[in-house]
Design an enzyme around this catalytic site. Structure first.
Site, PDB file in Angstrom:
ATOM      1  N   ARG A   1      -1.272 -12.594   8.412  1.00  0.00           N
ATOM      2  CA  ARG A   1       0.160 -12.311   8.316  1.00  0.00           C
ATOM      3  C   ARG A   1       0.734 -11.952   9.688  1.00  0.00           C
ATOM      4  O   ARG A   1      -0.005 -11.556  10.592  1.00  0.00           O
ATOM      5  CB  ARG A   1       0.402 -11.145   7.346  1.00  0.00           C
ATOM      6  CG  ARG A   1       0.042 -11.445   5.898  1.00  0.00           C
ATOM      7  CD  ARG A   1       0.463 -10.309   4.994  1.00  0.00           C
ATOM      8  NE  ARG A   1      -0.337  -9.120   5.196  1.00  0.00           N
ATOM      9  CZ  ARG A   1      -1.373  -8.763   4.434  1.00  0.00           C
ATOM     10  NH1 ARG A   1      -1.738  -9.533   3.423  1.00  0.00           N
ATOM     11  NH2 ARG A   1      -2.047  -7.643   4.684  1.00  0.00           N
TER      12      ARG A   1
ATOM     13  N   SER B   1      -3.076  -0.816   8.793  1.00  0.00           N
ATOM     14  CA  SER B   1      -2.258  -1.894   8.250  1.00  0.00           C
ATOM     15  C   SER B   1      -2.181  -3.094   9.186  1.00  0.00           C
ATOM     16  O   SER B   1      -2.170  -4.245   8.736  1.00  0.00           O
ATOM     17  CB  SER B   1      -0.854  -1.379   7.943  1.00  0.00           C
ATOM     18  OG  SER B   1      -0.208  -0.905   9.109  1.00  0.00           O
TER      19      SER B   1
ATOM     20  N   ALA C   1      -3.492   4.549   3.081  1.00  0.00           N
ATOM     21  CA  ALA C   1      -3.507   3.743   1.864  1.00  0.00           C
ATOM     22  C   ALA C   1      -3.874   2.312   2.231  1.00  0.00           C
ATOM     23  O   ALA C   1      -3.310   1.754   3.172  1.00  0.00           O
ATOM     24  CB  ALA C   1      -2.151   3.793   1.176  1.00  0.00           C
TER      25      ALA C   1
ATOM     26  N   LYS D   1       3.574   9.683  16.024  1.00  0.00           N
ATOM     27  CA  LYS D   1       3.008   8.691  15.111  1.00  0.00           C
ATOM     28  C   LYS D   1       2.991   7.312  15.760  1.00  0.00           C
ATOM     29  O   LYS D   1       2.062   6.524  15.552  1.00  0.00           O
ATOM     30  CB  LYS D   1       3.806   8.664  13.807  1.00  0.00           C
ATOM     31  CG  LYS D   1       3.321   7.629  12.786  1.00  0.00           C
ATOM     32  CD  LYS D   1       1.890   7.906  12.335  1.00  0.00           C
ATOM     33  CE  LYS D   1       1.359   6.846  11.377  1.00  0.00           C
ATOM     34  NZ  LYS D   1       2.077   6.810  10.093  1.00  0.00           N
TER      35      LYS D   1
ATOM     36  N   ALA E   1       0.820  -1.206   0.000  1.00  0.00           N
ATOM     37  CA  ALA E   1       0.000   0.000   0.000  1.00  0.00           C
ATOM     38  C   ALA E   1       0.858   1.262   0.000  1.00  0.00           C
ATOM     39  O   ALA E   1       0.629   2.190  -0.784  1.00  0.00           O
ATOM     40  CB  ALA E   1      -0.940  -0.016   1.201  1.00  0.00           C
TER      41      ALA E   1
END
Length: 303
Positions: free
Chosen positions: A263, A254, A134, A185, A21
């Site tokens: 995953r 994500s 994304a 972040k 992404a």
């Protein structure tokens, strides 16, 4: 025979390692202004596709899967693999990097230098904070749901990234206090781990109980961030929660996508880093002490 302009002859050669992404977004940003990068990944593909609110950008391939086939080094590598995939990406860095190559790490966490440094030329690793939503779609294309922006430390190595992305859909800003930006972040990424545990998207933060838990968790993370040198105010936890509450209810992250796909999760660099560094500094992290083992078990098993 086509002539090469002076501008083209000095243009840096760029590679994207990890066209997921984030990597697809940067590749599309470059391709849209005529700076198509070399694409490197685990899965052979004919090209990449990015959808924005205004356009669909198709990036021509191929996506190379063998480092022996790339035909030389590049000047800038955007490393967009997950933290769990750094060691597997090492052969790409060995093949792509010359002594002056800059490796811009488009990765979560605050430990990019330690993770990537052993695989890259000395002093060439440039950490980045990625600020764009994304998401990979079921057909393999990527949907960009908002503006794309990178924050980099204000270092000489950042100049090549600024120049390469100049005029593209991906903005770049240089931060004099990169430590504070990176930890802010990280707080956001740590809280997103709760989505992986519940299997729910951003709408879950509209629940009062989840909002209260999130604030408590963010304040715990904030105490560790400050001990690590981040200059962040008391208002930051509330700001991060309100940002999640303002997202579309179906917006994911994500780490949730990785959980849904079975995953490995980036639980160590997104969540356990708070617990590890808190312990080293004598700061209690009771919520991390619960969240981290659950994320680790969800990622790695057994069971």
């Amino acid at each position: 025979m086509a002539q090469t302009s002076p501008e083209q002859s000095v243009r840096p050669r760029v590679a994207i390692v990890g066209p997921g992404a984030i990597g697809t977004t940067v590749a599309a940003a470059l391709h849209a202004v005529g700076r198509t990068p070399l694409l490197c990944g685990r899965t052979a593909r004919d090209g990449l596709e990015l959808s924005t609110a205004d356009a669909v950008i198709e990036v021509p391939g191929p996506v190379h899967t063998d480092p022996a086939d790339i035909g030389g080094t590049v000047d800038l590598v955007f490393l967009a693999v997950k933290a769990t995939q750094v060691d597997a990406a090492a052969p790409w860095l060995a093949a792509l990097c010359h002594s002056g190559t800059v490796v811009c790490v488009l990765q979560n966490g605050v430990e990019q230098l330690a993770a990537v440094g052993p695989h890259a030329p000395a002093g060439a690793v440039l950490p980045a904070v990625v600020w764009f939503p994304a998401e990979t779609q079921q057909n393999g294309s990527v949907r960009l749901r908002g503006p794309a922006r990178l924050t980099l430390p204000n270092l000489p190595a950042a100049r090549i990234v600024v120049d390469v992305l100049d005029g593209t859909l991906c903005a770049v800003e240089l931060a004099p206090d990169f430590t504070s930006v990176a930890w802010r972040k990280l707080l956001q990424n740590a809280m997103a781990g709760l989505m992986a545990l519940t299997g729910r998207r951003a709408g879950m933060f509209g629940r009062d109980d989840i909002a209260e838990l999130s604030l408590d968790y963010l304040r715990e993370c904030l105490a560790v961030a400050r001990a690590e040198g981040a200059v962040l105010g008391d208002e930051v936890p509330r700001q991060i929660l309100e940002a999640f509450q303002a997202f579309p209810p179906d917006q994911g992250t994500s780490i949730l996508a990785d959980r849904e796909a079975g995953r490995p999760l980036e639980w160590s660099i997104r969540n356990d880093v708070v617990r590890r560094r808190g312990r080293a500094r004598g700061i209690p992290t009771p919520i991390s002490d619960i969240v981290v083992p659950l994320l680790a078990a969800a990622s790695d098993g057994p069971g």
